[in-house]
Design a protein around this motif. Sequence first.
Motif, mmCIF file in Angstrom:
data_model
loop_
_atom_site.group_PDB
_atom_site.id
_atom_site.type_symbol
_atom_site.label_atom_id
_atom_site.label_comp_id
_atom_site.label_asym_id
_atom_site.label_seq_id
_atom_site.Cartn_x
_atom_site.Cartn_y
_atom_site.Cartn_z
ATOM 1 N N PRO A 36 -5.592 -25.560 2.795
ATOM 2 C CA PRO A 36 -4.913 -26.652 2.124
ATOM 3 C C PRO A 36 -5.515 -27.994 2.527
ATOM 4 O O PRO A 36 -5.971 -28.165 3.660
ATOM 5 C CB PRO A 36 -3.465 -26.537 2.625
ATOM 6 N N THR A 37 -5.500 -28.916 1.586
ATOM 7 C CA THR A 37 -5.964 -30.269 1.877
ATOM 8 C C THR A 37 -4.868 -31.022 2.625
ATOM 9 O O THR A 37 -3.711 -30.571 2.694
ATOM 10 C CB THR A 37 -6.271 -31.022 0.578
ATOM 11 N N ARG A 38 -5.234 -32.173 3.119
ATOM 12 C CA ARG A 38 -4.237 -33.013 3.778
ATOM 13 C C ARG A 38 -3.103 -33.343 2.797
ATOM 14 O O ARG A 38 -1.932 -33.296 3.157
ATOM 15 C CB ARG A 38 -4.906 -34.282 4.300
ATOM 16 N N ALA A 39 -3.458 -33.661 1.554
ATOM 17 C CA ALA A 39 -2.443 -33.991 0.549
ATOM 18 C C ALA A 39 -1.526 -32.795 0.283
ATOM 19 O O ALA A 39 -0.308 -32.958 0.129
ATOM 20 C CB ALA A 39 -3.105 -34.453 -0.741
ATOM 21 N N GLU A 40 -2.076 -31.595 0.218
ATOM 22 C CA GLU A 40 -1.252 -30.403 0.009
ATOM 23 C C GLU A 40 -0.327 -30.171 1.203
ATOM 24 O O GLU A 40 0.841 -29.792 1.025
ATOM 25 C CB GLU A 40 -2.127 -29.179 -0.229
ATOM 26 N N LEU A 41 -0.839 -30.398 2.400
ATOM 27 C CA LEU A 41 0.004 -30.274 3.588
ATOM 28 C C LEU A 41 1.143 -31.286 3.545
ATOM 29 O O LEU A 41 2.290 -30.955 3.861
ATOM 30 C CB LEU A 41 -0.821 -30.450 4.865
ATOM 31 N N GLU A 42 0.838 -32.517 3.132
ATOM 32 C CA GLU A 42 1.881 -33.545 2.998
ATOM 33 C C GLU A 42 2.966 -33.079 2.036
ATOM 34 O O GLU A 42 4.157 -33.243 2.300
ATOM 35 C CB GLU A 42 1.279 -34.859 2.496
ATOM 36 N N GLY A 43 2.564 -32.488 0.907
ATOM 37 C CA GLY A 43 3.528 -32.005 -0.071
ATOM 38 C C GLY A 43 4.400 -30.900 0.471
ATOM 39 O O GLY A 43 5.621 -30.898 0.270
ATOM 40 N N VAL A 44 3.788 -29.950 1.161
ATOM 41 C CA VAL A 44 4.554 -28.848 1.751
ATOM 42 C C VAL A 44 5.496 -29.366 2.823
ATOM 43 O O VAL A 44 6.650 -28.951 2.897
ATOM 44 C CB VAL A 44 3.599 -27.762 2.308
ATOM 45 N N LEU A 45 5.025 -30.298 3.637
ATOM 46 C CA LEU A 45 5.891 -30.857 4.683
ATOM 47 C C LEU A 45 7.087 -31.586 4.085
ATOM 48 O O LEU A 45 8.203 -31.467 4.585
ATOM 49 C CB LEU A 45 5.086 -31.790 5.594
ATOM 50 N N ALA A 46 6.849 -32.320 3.000
ATOM 51 C CA ALA A 46 7.952 -33.007 2.333
ATOM 52 C C ALA A 46 8.969 -31.991 1.804
ATOM 53 O O ALA A 46 10.184 -32.182 1.946
ATOM 54 C CB ALA A 46 7.426 -33.887 1.203
ATOM 55 N N ALA A 47 8.483 -30.913 1.213
ATOM 56 C CA ALA A 47 9.372 -29.874 0.689
ATOM 57 C C ALA A 47 10.126 -29.163 1.810
ATOM 58 O O ALA A 47 11.283 -28.786 1.642
ATOM 59 C CB ALA A 47 8.580 -28.870 -0.144
ATOM 60 N N LEU A 48 9.465 -28.979 2.937
ATOM 61 C CA LEU A 48 10.092 -28.313 4.076
ATOM 62 C C LEU A 48 11.014 -29.243 4.857
ATOM 63 O O LEU A 48 11.899 -28.776 5.580
ATOM 64 C CB LEU A 48 9.022 -27.765 5.036
ATOM 65 N N GLY A 49 10.758 -30.550 4.755
ATOM 66 C CA GLY A 49 11.504 -31.502 5.568
ATOM 67 C C GLY A 49 11.091 -31.443 7.027
ATOM 68 O O GLY A 49 11.916 -31.649 7.922
ATOM 69 N N LEU A 50 9.805 -31.141 7.260
ATOM 70 C CA LEU A 50 9.297 -30.980 8.622
ATOM 71 C C LEU A 50 8.122 -31.914 8.878
ATOM 72 O O LEU A 50 7.601 -32.548 7.956
ATOM 73 C CB LEU A 50 8.845 -29.533 8.845
ATOM 74 N N GLU A 51 7.702 -31.967 10.110
ATOM 75 C CA GLU A 51 6.524 -32.718 10.531
ATOM 76 C C GLU A 51 5.376 -31.741 10.769
ATOM 77 O O GLU A 51 5.611 -30.532 10.944
ATOM 78 C CB GLU A 51 6.824 -33.507 11.811
ATOM 79 N N PRO A 52 4.137 -32.227 10.785
ATOM 80 C CA PRO A 52 2.992 -31.314 10.924
ATOM 81 C C PRO A 52 3.058 -30.413 12.161
ATOM 82 O O PRO A 52 2.718 -29.234 12.088
ATOM 83 C CB PRO A 52 1.785 -32.240 10.992
ATOM 84 N N TRP A 53 3.492 -30.958 13.282
ATOM 85 C CA TRP A 53 3.558 -30.157 14.506
ATOM 86 C C TRP A 53 4.602 -29.060 14.402
ATOM 87 O O TRP A 53 4.540 -28.062 15.112
ATOM 88 C CB TRP A 53 3.796 -31.049 15.729
ATOM 89 N N ASP A 54 5.563 -29.217 13.485
ATOM 90 C CA ASP A 54 6.587 -28.190 13.286
ATOM 91 C C ASP A 54 6.039 -26.951 12.584
ATOM 92 O O ASP A 54 6.651 -25.882 12.658
ATOM 93 C CB ASP A 54 7.751 -28.734 12.451
#
Length: 120
Positions: A36-54
């Motif tokens: 996943p790209t950084r942008a895709e990770l941002e989208g998934v994190l927003a959907a999950l309500g989590l931070e990258p380290w989570d």
Amino acid sequence: MEIWVNPACSKCRVALADLDAAGVDYTVRRYLDDPPTRAELEGVLAALGLEPWDIARQKEAAEEGLAFPRDADHRGDWLDGLAAHPRALQRPIITAADGTAVIGRDPGSVARAIEHEAGG
């Protein structure tokens, strides 16, 4: 629905079997082959309500040199690190058509994804 999997992961195989048993349509993304790209990770994190380290697997993150502080100042470092080293991502990550996402490591999480996909 999309599911990010590592075929060698038993939790991923169980989640796929659960999706098959529920009869939902999904797309498999082998995230080690197609990171996943950084942008895709941002989208998934927003959907999950989590931070990258989570969503980082701590052992693999450490092995990949992702030993940043878990704070807003280092959020970008985590995102870049996870995009560059997808082996450190928790798995499987399931995103339903309604934009919700779960980390499908247990039957309850996979069931919630199936429910969202079905519009419930």
